[in-house]
Design a protein around this motif. Structure first.
Motif, short mmCIF file in Angstrom:
data_model
loop_
_atom_site.label_atom_id
_atom_site.label_comp_id
_atom_site.label_asym_id
_atom_site.label_seq_id
_atom_site.Cartn_x
_atom_site.Cartn_y
_atom_site.Cartn_z
N LYS A 134 19.95 5.83 5.51
CA LYS A 134 21.05 4.98 5.96
C LYS A 134 20.59 3.54 6.14
N SER A 135 19.29 3.35 6.39
CA SER A 135 18.79 2.00 6.62
C SER A 135 18.44 1.28 5.32
N GLY A 136 18.62 1.96 4.19
CA GLY A 136 18.36 1.32 2.90
C GLY A 136 17.03 1.79 2.29
N LEU A 137 16.98 1.77 0.97
CA LEU A 137 15.82 2.29 0.24
C LEU A 137 14.55 1.50 0.56
N LEU A 138 14.65 0.19 0.66
CA LEU A 138 13.48 -0.63 0.92
C LEU A 138 12.84 -0.27 2.26
N LYS A 139 13.67 -0.09 3.30
CA LYS A 139 13.14 0.24 4.61
C LYS A 139 12.54 1.65 4.63
N VAL A 140 13.11 2.55 3.82
CA VAL A 140 12.56 3.91 3.72
C VAL A 140 11.16 3.85 3.11
N ILE A 141 11.00 3.09 2.03
CA ILE A 141 9.70 2.95 1.37
C ILE A 141 8.70 2.30 2.31
N THR A 142 9.15 1.27 3.01
CA THR A 142 8.27 0.57 3.96
C THR A 142 7.79 1.51 5.07
N ALA A 143 8.72 2.29 5.65
CA ALA A 143 8.38 3.21 6.74
C ALA A 143 7.41 4.28 6.25
N LYS A 144 7.68 4.81 5.04
CA LYS A 144 6.79 5.84 4.50
C LYS A 144 5.39 5.29 4.28
N TRP A 145 5.31 4.07 3.77
CA TRP A 145 4.01 3.44 3.55
C TRP A 145 3.26 3.25 4.86
N GLN A 146 3.94 2.75 5.86
CA GLN A 146 3.29 2.50 7.15
C GLN A 146 2.82 3.81 7.79
N ASN A 147 3.65 4.85 7.72
CA ASN A 147 3.27 6.14 8.29
C ASN A 147 2.05 6.72 7.58
N ALA A 148 2.08 6.67 6.24
CA ALA A 148 0.96 7.21 5.47
C ALA A 148 -0.31 6.40 5.70
N ASN A 149 -0.16 5.08 5.83
CA ASN A 149 -1.33 4.23 6.03
C ASN A 149 -1.99 4.50 7.38
N THR A 150 -1.17 4.71 8.43
CA THR A 150 -1.71 4.98 9.75
C THR A 150 -2.58 6.23 9.73
N ILE A 151 -2.10 7.29 9.07
CA ILE A 151 -2.85 8.53 8.98
C ILE A 151 -4.09 8.35 8.10
N ALA A 152 -3.94 7.60 7.00
CA ALA A 152 -5.07 7.38 6.08
C ALA A 152 -6.21 6.64 6.78
N VAL A 153 -5.88 5.67 7.61
CA VAL A 153 -6.91 4.92 8.34
C VAL A 153 -7.66 5.86 9.29
N LEU A 154 -6.92 6.72 9.98
CA LEU A 154 -7.55 7.69 10.87
C LEU A 154 -8.47 8.63 10.11
N GLU A 155 -7.98 9.16 8.99
CA GLU A 155 -8.78 10.08 8.18
C GLU A 155 -10.05 9.41 7.66
N GLN A 156 -9.92 8.15 7.26
CA GLN A 156 -11.09 7.44 6.74
C GLN A 156 -12.12 7.20 7.84
N ALA A 157 -11.66 6.91 9.05
CA ALA A 157 -12.57 6.69 10.16
C ALA A 157 -13.38 7.95 10.45
N VAL A 158 -12.71 9.09 10.44
CA VAL A 158 -13.39 10.37 10.69
C VAL A 158 -14.33 10.70 9.55
N GLU A 159 -13.88 10.50 8.32
CA GLU A 159 -14.73 10.75 7.15
C GLU A 159 -15.99 9.89 7.19
N ASP A 160 -15.84 8.63 7.53
CA ASP A 160 -17.00 7.73 7.59
C ASP A 160 -17.98 8.16 8.67
N PHE A 161 -17.47 8.57 9.82
CA PHE A 161 -18.36 9.01 10.90
C PHE A 161 -19.15 10.24 10.47
N ASN A 162 -18.45 11.21 9.87
CA ASN A 162 -19.14 12.44 9.46
C ASN A 162 -20.21 12.16 8.40
#
Length: 300
Positions: free
Chosen positions: A38-66
């Motif tokens: 309902k908020s428009g395709l651009l905002k959907v893509i933006t939200a998905k990118w931000q959500n995926a990026n937040t998780i990816a940063v966390l995963e990379q931090a853990v991967e680097d530590f290990n």
């Protein structure tokens, strides 16, 4: 030609990439933006990118530590595979073993967790004896803040619990814990913890359990039920609250006291699998509440 509507997303993408830091372990569910067409395709893509990026940063931090702090600095092959920093998610019924397997139907009423295959390698490398036990611990400055419990529940204030493995097939850098174990450590999904294969947990000789409901001790064969259900726990942690199922109802028990064999010393963790352990029930939690409510009248 790029539409003018695309420029905000491109700017966001470039800005986010430039700010990625592999050192962040903190994940906040509130950082996950709601997604609605309902908020428009651009905002959907933006939200998905931000959500995926937040998780990816966390995963990379853990991967680097290990990779950098555990594997690269390990003194031997055993140390390189016996310890991992992992992202926590709740165990659910998708992990239930097939019918006929001992842990079938006990995903939430046992101490088994799903962990990465490195720990199976650790068991083979160290020739660890059964029961294979794993310590899950909060990490100061890394694990998120303790979950705030509702008034009807108490925070056990534990920093460590011990349990076994239901399987070794969780994705790299992740572990899946039963609900009671997450509550014991006051964890929320995607908190970061340390997991270690440990071989120093003593055999148990005695345990004191406080039922939350006095209804359990009214069961005619409740001692036999206890002995049967305890078989789904490889070890116990003092201060934790463990669940049993009986006749379609779930019962909860506080692990009040643990004693080791053979001297009966008080210990924070003890093995119960393949141990001759004496279990004792103390006054149920609901009876304690009734007694506390009656005390003022008694004084009058």
């Amino acid at each position: 030609m790029w539409s003018n509507q695309c420029f905000p997303f491109v700017t966001l993408l470039i800005g986010t990439l430039s700010q990625v830091r592999a050192s962040t372990y903190q994940f906040s569910p509130s950082s996950q933006r709601p997604i609605s067409l309902k908020s428009g395709l651009l905002k959907v893509i933006t939200a998905k990118w931000q959500n995926a990026n937040t998780i990816a940063v966390l995963e990379q931090a853990v991967e680097d530590f290990n990779a950098e702090e555990i594997v690269a600095t390990a003194s031997d092959a055993k140390s390189a595979v016996s310890y991992r920093r992992l992202i926590v998610l709740p165990l659910d019924e998708r992990f239930d073993p097939p019918a006929g397997v001992f842990s079938h139907g006990h995903v939430q009423t046992g101490d088994k967790m799903s962990i990465p295959r490195e720990f199976w390698t650790a068991i083979q490398t160290t020739n660890a004896e059964v029961p294979w036990l794993f310590e899950v611990s909060r990490v100061n400055g890394v694990t998120g803040g303790r979950v705030v419990f509702p008034p009807s529940m108490e925070d056990p204030k534990l920093d460590k619990v011990v349990g076994g493995a239901i399987d070794f097939r969780s994705p790299p850098n992740y572990c899946f814990l039963p609900r009671w174990m997450m509550q014991a450590l006051a964890l929320k999904p995607r908190d970061v913890v340390d997991v270690r294969l440990i071989q120093t947990v003593p055999a148990g000789s005695a345990v004191k359990l406080r039922p939350h409901s006095s209804e359990f001790v009214k069961i005619a064969n409740h001692q036999a039920v206890l002995e049967t259900e305890l078989k789904h726990y490889s070890a116990l942690t003092r201060g934790s609250t463990i669940p049993f199922d009986y006749n379609g109802k779930r019962f909860y028990f506080d692990v009040v006291d643990l004693r080791s064999a053979p001297r009966g010393e008080k210990v924070p963790m003890a093995k119960v699998q393949d141990c001759d352990i004496a279990a004792e029930f103390i006054r149920a939690k609901d009876q304690m509440k009734k007694k506390n409510k009656k005390s003022p009248n008694a004084e009058d």
